[in-house]
Write a protein that holds these residues in place. Sequence first.
Motif, PDB file in Angstrom:
ATOM      1  N   TRP A 169      59.887  55.152  52.374  1.00  0.00           N
ATOM      2  CA  TRP A 169      58.578  54.621  52.744  1.00  0.00           C
ATOM      3  C   TRP A 169      58.003  53.757  51.621  1.00  0.00           C
ATOM      4  O   TRP A 169      57.490  52.658  51.858  1.00  0.00           O
ATOM      5  N   ALA A 170      58.135  54.214  50.376  1.00  0.00           N
ATOM      6  CA  ALA A 170      57.659  53.415  49.247  1.00  0.00           C
ATOM      7  C   ALA A 170      58.480  52.134  49.100  1.00  0.00           C
ATOM      8  O   ALA A 170      57.932  51.047  48.859  1.00  0.00           O
ATOM      9  N   ARG A 208      57.386  49.682  51.807  1.00  0.00           N
ATOM     10  CA  ARG A 208      56.080  49.063  51.529  1.00  0.00           C
ATOM     11  C   ARG A 208      56.213  48.017  50.437  1.00  0.00           C
ATOM     12  O   ARG A 208      55.557  46.969  50.472  1.00  0.00           O
ATOM     13  N   ASP A 209      57.079  48.279  49.475  1.00  0.00           N
ATOM     14  CA  ASP A 209      57.353  47.304  48.418  1.00  0.00           C
ATOM     15  C   ASP A 209      57.872  46.008  49.032  1.00  0.00           C
ATOM     16  O   ASP A 209      57.374  44.907  48.739  1.00  0.00           O
ATOM     17  N   HIS A 262      52.550  51.208  46.541  1.00  0.00           N
ATOM     18  CA  HIS A 262      53.865  51.837  46.674  1.00  0.00           C
ATOM     19  C   HIS A 262      54.403  52.402  45.372  1.00  0.00           C
ATOM     20  O   HIS A 262      55.274  53.278  45.379  1.00  0.00           O
ATOM     21  N   ARG A 299      56.452  51.296  43.251  1.00  0.00           N
ATOM     22  CA  ARG A 299      57.858  51.022  42.920  1.00  0.00           C
ATOM     23  C   ARG A 299      58.000  50.155  41.670  1.00  0.00           C
ATOM     24  O   ARG A 299      59.092  50.057  41.098  1.00  0.00           O
TER      25      ARG A 299
END
Length: 342
Positions: free
Chosen positions: A257-258, A261-262, A308, A310
């Motif tokens: 998920w992160a 979103r990145d 996010h 990241r």
Amino acid sequence: MADDTGGTHVSQGGEFSRDERFITTRITADGRDGYPVEPGRYRLIVSRACPWANRSIIVRRLLGLDTVLSMGVAGPTHDVRSWTFDLDPGGRDPVLGIERIREAYFKRFPGYDRGITVPAIVDVPTGEVVTNDFHQITLDLETEWREHVRPDAPDLYPEAMREEMDRLMRIIFGDVNNGVYRCGFAGTQDAYEKAYQRLFHRLDWLSERLQRQRFLMGETITEADVRLFTTLVRFDPVYHSHFKCNRQKLSEMPVLWAYMRDLFQTPGFGDTIDFDHIKRHYYVVQRDINPTGIIPAGPDLDNWLTPHGRESLGGRPFGDGTPPPPPSAAEVVPAEHTPLAA
């Protein structure tokens, strides 16, 4: 079948298989198949609903090829006769002058009996389809069209990484890109459960890989990320419910998920996504799975824009290149179809 499945086949054991009898003609720098790379000569036909076409949309945009390769956008729904240009005035593509993409297929191959799919590249002077081989189209945009990419475009298919990338992309295609369809179109409980286990085993494997590096191949975005993105961006709106891929939502898988979103918040990715077209295509066209044609109202999309984190993994998304400029006005996704307009 004109659907983005490219032709649905279910074995006696209930397992889904994809018809991959593509038109494998290539557009190359040396023109060895009779179609040399020429600015302005070809038109990329896509639907924003289709994950396979979405790959081409993203790669074309990241490389800045929109100035030399025009793009026609078919509507999100269609009948058995193929994708239509119902978004355009008069229901015709303004460059090709056709109502349905099948006209370009039949122009070159009268009686064409395989999947009439997008993406497809059409030779504008003749009106004939050149290729619909979505596996190869993006690779050729990255290699054969290099003379025409923007000067500071990212290298999405680095030569030193190609062997590992090709292996990884085959895994992603078999277990994830095609894996969600294996779940959705399974004809028996056993076939479905095998497909389900295979899909989520691979998603767990990808989560482990991405826990320690920002992108699939390390520090920079590559074609591999493009190919995974176009499936996972459709996961919660469609595949989780419509295809019964419901162990978890994407938004309940922290690493993926992160990562998504990145990418979504990276120019060239999220700004190509039309969630309205995506949902309308799957829920309206695939009546064998959704007989009522009712389109779910959710999910809420605002969470795509949340932080996010990241960046803590480092990396340079575009490597030695730069982000693409904003899309042209004609190619902007309608504000009501994307959270990016909020």
